[in-house]
Design a protein around this motif. Structure first.
Motif, PDB file in Angstrom:
ATOM      1  N   GLU A 186       0.818  -1.210   0.000  1.00 32.93           N
ATOM      2  CA  GLU A 186       0.000   0.000   0.000  1.00 32.93           C
ATOM      3  C   GLU A 186       0.857   1.269   0.000  1.00 32.93           C
ATOM      4  O   GLU A 186       0.436   2.312  -0.470  1.00 32.93           O
ATOM      5  CB  GLU A 186      -0.942   0.023   1.204  1.00 32.93           C
ATOM      6  N   ASN A 187       2.079   1.190   0.544  1.00 33.69           N
ATOM      7  CA  ASN A 187       2.954   2.372   0.574  1.00 33.69           C
ATOM      8  C   ASN A 187       3.873   2.450  -0.647  1.00 33.69           C
ATOM      9  O   ASN A 187       4.773   3.278  -0.686  1.00 33.69           O
ATOM     10  CB  ASN A 187       3.768   2.430   1.876  1.00 33.69           C
ATOM     11  N   GLY A 188       3.645   1.603  -1.669  1.00 36.04           N
ATOM     12  CA  GLY A 188       4.370   1.701  -2.927  1.00 36.04           C
ATOM     13  C   GLY A 188       5.655   0.901  -3.021  1.00 36.04           C
ATOM     14  O   GLY A 188       6.386   1.025  -3.991  1.00 36.04           O
ATOM     15  N   LEU A 189       5.947   0.061  -2.035  1.00 35.04           N
ATOM     16  CA  LEU A 189       7.159  -0.743  -2.066  1.00 35.04           C
ATOM     17  C   LEU A 189       6.937  -1.979  -2.942  1.00 35.04           C
ATOM     18  O   LEU A 189       6.014  -2.764  -2.705  1.00 35.04           O
ATOM     19  CB  LEU A 189       7.567  -1.171  -0.655  1.00 35.04           C
ATOM     20  N   VAL A 190       7.773  -2.124  -3.966  1.00 33.39           N
ATOM     21  CA  VAL A 190       7.669  -3.269  -4.872  1.00 33.39           C
ATOM     22  C   VAL A 190       8.294  -4.475  -4.181  1.00 33.39           C
ATOM     23  O   VAL A 190       9.471  -4.454  -3.820  1.00 33.39           O
ATOM     24  CB  VAL A 190       8.392  -3.000  -6.218  1.00 33.39           C
ATOM     25  N   SER A 191       7.492  -5.519  -3.989  1.00 33.65           N
ATOM     26  CA  SER A 191       8.040  -6.712  -3.348  1.00 33.65           C
ATOM     27  C   SER A 191       8.448  -7.772  -4.374  1.00 33.65           C
ATOM     28  O   SER A 191       9.422  -8.482  -4.162  1.00 33.65           O
ATOM     29  CB  SER A 191       7.056  -7.301  -2.337  1.00 33.65           C
ATOM     30  N   GLN A 192       7.704  -7.850  -5.502  1.00 35.42           N
ATOM     31  CA  GLN A 192       8.045  -8.858  -6.503  1.00 35.42           C
ATOM     32  C   GLN A 192       7.504  -8.474  -7.878  1.00 35.42           C
ATOM     33  O   GLN A 192       6.494  -7.798  -7.990  1.00 35.42           O
ATOM     34  CB  GLN A 192       7.409 -10.213  -6.163  1.00 35.42           C
ATOM     35  N   LEU A 193       8.171  -8.960  -8.889  1.00 40.01           N
ATOM     36  CA  LEU A 193       7.660  -9.025 -10.252  1.00 40.01           C
ATOM     37  C   LEU A 193       7.657 -10.508 -10.597  1.00 40.01           C
ATOM     38  O   LEU A 193       8.705 -11.144 -10.573  1.00 40.01           O
ATOM     39  CB  LEU A 193       8.544  -8.249 -11.218  1.00 40.01           C
ATOM     40  N   GLY A 247      -4.095  -1.728 -19.604  1.00 38.42           N
ATOM     41  CA  GLY A 247      -3.260  -0.579 -19.891  1.00 38.42           C
ATOM     42  C   GLY A 247      -1.799  -0.901 -19.645  1.00 38.42           C
ATOM     43  O   GLY A 247      -1.403  -2.062 -19.626  1.00 38.42           O
ATOM     44  N   ILE A 248      -1.018   0.144 -19.439  1.00 39.23           N
ATOM     45  CA  ILE A 248       0.412  -0.012 -19.188  1.00 39.23           C
ATOM     46  C   ILE A 248       0.713   0.527 -17.797  1.00 39.23           C
ATOM     47  O   ILE A 248       0.378   1.669 -17.481  1.00 39.23           O
ATOM     48  CB  ILE A 248       1.249   0.763 -20.229  1.00 39.23           C
ATOM     49  N   ILE A 249       1.320  -0.287 -16.972  1.00 34.39           N
ATOM     50  CA  ILE A 249       1.716   0.135 -15.629  1.00 34.39           C
ATOM     51  C   ILE A 249       3.124   0.711 -15.713  1.00 34.39           C
ATOM     52  O   ILE A 249       3.996   0.152 -16.379  1.00 34.39           O
ATOM     53  CB  ILE A 249       1.683  -1.048 -14.643  1.00 34.39           C
ATOM     54  N   SER A 250       3.332   1.837 -15.032  1.00 31.15           N
ATOM     55  CA  SER A 250       4.668   2.436 -14.955  1.00 31.15           C
ATOM     56  C   SER A 250       4.863   3.048 -13.579  1.00 31.15           C
ATOM     57  O   SER A 250       3.934   3.109 -12.777  1.00 31.15           O
ATOM     58  CB  SER A 250       4.847   3.516 -16.034  1.00 31.15           C
ATOM     59  N   ALA A 251       6.063   3.519 -13.343  1.00 26.90           N
ATOM     60  CA  ALA A 251       6.324   4.300 -12.134  1.00 26.90           C
ATOM     61  C   ALA A 251       5.661   5.664 -12.316  1.00 26.90           C
ATOM     62  O   ALA A 251       5.203   6.008 -13.405  1.00 26.90           O
ATOM     63  CB  ALA A 251       7.821   4.447 -11.921  1.00 26.90           C
ATOM     64  N   GLY A 252       5.637   6.461 -11.263  1.00 31.65           N
ATOM     65  CA  GLY A 252       4.956   7.746 -11.278  1.00 31.65           C
ATOM     66  C   GLY A 252       5.630   8.805 -12.125  1.00 31.65           C
ATOM     67  O   GLY A 252       6.798   8.702 -12.505  1.00 31.65           O
ATOM     68  N   ILE A 253       4.875   9.846 -12.408  1.00 34.74           N
ATOM     69  CA  ILE A 253       5.329  10.986 -13.200  1.00 34.74           C
ATOM     70  C   ILE A 253       6.328  11.806 -12.380  1.00 34.74           C
ATOM     71  O   ILE A 253       6.163  11.975 -11.176  1.00 34.74           O
ATOM     72  CB  ILE A 253       4.121  11.856 -13.592  1.00 34.74           C
ATOM     73  N   VAL A 254       7.355  12.300 -13.059  1.00 32.56           N
ATOM     74  CA  VAL A 254       8.360  13.152 -12.415  1.00 32.56           C
ATOM     75  C   VAL A 254       8.423  14.465 -13.188  1.00 32.56           C
ATOM     76  O   VAL A 254       8.647  14.465 -14.398  1.00 32.56           O
ATOM     77  CB  VAL A 254       9.750  12.471 -12.398  1.00 32.56           C
ATOM     78  N   GLY A 281      12.193  -3.952  -4.141  1.00 25.09           N
ATOM     79  CA  GLY A 281      12.826  -3.115  -3.136  1.00 25.09           C
ATOM     80  C   GLY A 281      12.657  -1.625  -3.360  1.00 25.09           C
ATOM     81  O   GLY A 281      12.863  -0.837  -2.443  1.00 25.09           O
ATOM     82  N   ASN A 282      12.277  -1.201  -4.571  1.00 28.70           N
ATOM     83  CA  ASN A 282      12.065   0.223  -4.841  1.00 28.70           C
ATOM     84  C   ASN A 282      10.681   0.653  -4.361  1.00 28.70           C
ATOM     85  O   ASN A 282       9.713  -0.092  -4.488  1.00 28.70           O
ATOM     86  CB  ASN A 282      12.183   0.532  -6.336  1.00 28.70           C
TER      87      ASN A 282
END
Length: 174
Positions: free
Chosen positions: A26-33, A51-58, A146-147
Motif C-alpha cells: 500500500e505504501n508503494g514498495l515493490v516486493s516482486q515481479l 493498460g500499461i503500468i509504470s512508475a509515477g510521473i516526475v 525493493g524500490n
C-alpha cells in the motif's frame, strides 16, 4: 500486499514486460515481479487492469531542476505551454513536463499535446514522463524489487501499435 496484472509493465525506459504480476504494498514498495508463465495459479487478490503500468510521473519544474545543467542529448518539452507541431528528436532523448506529478492533471496536458506526440511510441512517452526526468534528478524510479514507487496506469492506449490515443487517461494504480 496487492497483486496487479496488466497487459504491459514498463519497469524502466527500455524494459517492457508482458505476462507479469506486480506485487506492491500500500505504501508503494515493490516486493516482486512475477512472470505469469511461472505461476501455477492466480491468487484471489490479483487485480487485472487494461493498460500499461509504470512508475509515477516526475516533473523537473516541480523538483526545481537546474535546466542550465541539462546535457545536450536531452530534448525538454514543457507541454503546458506552446507545443511544437512536430517533434523532431534528432537522436535526442525526450523529456515531457507539465509542472505536475498528478496523473489526472498530466492527462489533460497530454490530451492537448496529442497531435504533436501521436507518432511517438507510447513507451518513449512514458519514459520521457516517468523515467528520464527521475534519472536527471538522480533517483531511481524503476519498478524493481525493493524500490518504493508511485505506480500509475496508462489506459486507453493503442497497445497493438504502441501509440498514444486522444483519449488516453493516466491514474494512480491504487
Amino acid at each position: 500486499m496487492n497483486r496487479v496484472v496488466s497487459q504491459l509493465i514498463l519497469t524502466a525506459p527500455d524494459q517492457l514486460l508482458r505476462h507479469t504480476v506486480l506485487e506492491i504494498s500500500e505504501n508503494g514498495l515493490v516486493s516482486q515481479l512475477i512472470s505469469l508463465n511461472d505461476m501455477k495459479s492466480e491468487t484471489a487478490a490479483t487485480i487485472f487492469r487494461d493498460g500499461i503500468i509504470s512508475a509515477g510521473i516526475v516533473s523537473l519544474k516541480l523538483r526545481a531542476y537546474d535546466f542550465q545543467q541539462m546535457p545536450e542529448q536531452f530534448l525538454y518539452i514543457d507541454i503546458t505551454n506552446i507545443i511544437p507541431e512536430k517533434i523532431d528528436l534528432q537522436n535526442r532523448i525526450l523529456i515531457l513536463d507539465a509542472h505536475t506529478e498528478n496523473p489526472t492533471e498530466f492527462s489533460l496536458h497530454l490530451y492537448k499535446a496529442f497531435d504533436s506526440l501521436s507518432d511517438i511510441n507510447i513507451a518513449d512517452i512514458i519514459a520521457a514522463t516517468c523515467y528520464t526526468p527521475a534519472l536527471l534528478c538522480n533517483f531511481n524510479n524503476e519498478i524493481r524489487q525493493g524500490n518504493s514507487i508511485n505506480a500509475i496506469i496508462w489506459e486507453n492506449c493503442n497497445l497493438p501499435d504502441k501509440k498514444l490515443t486522444s483519449n488516453v487517461s493516466i491514474a494512480n494504480l491504487y
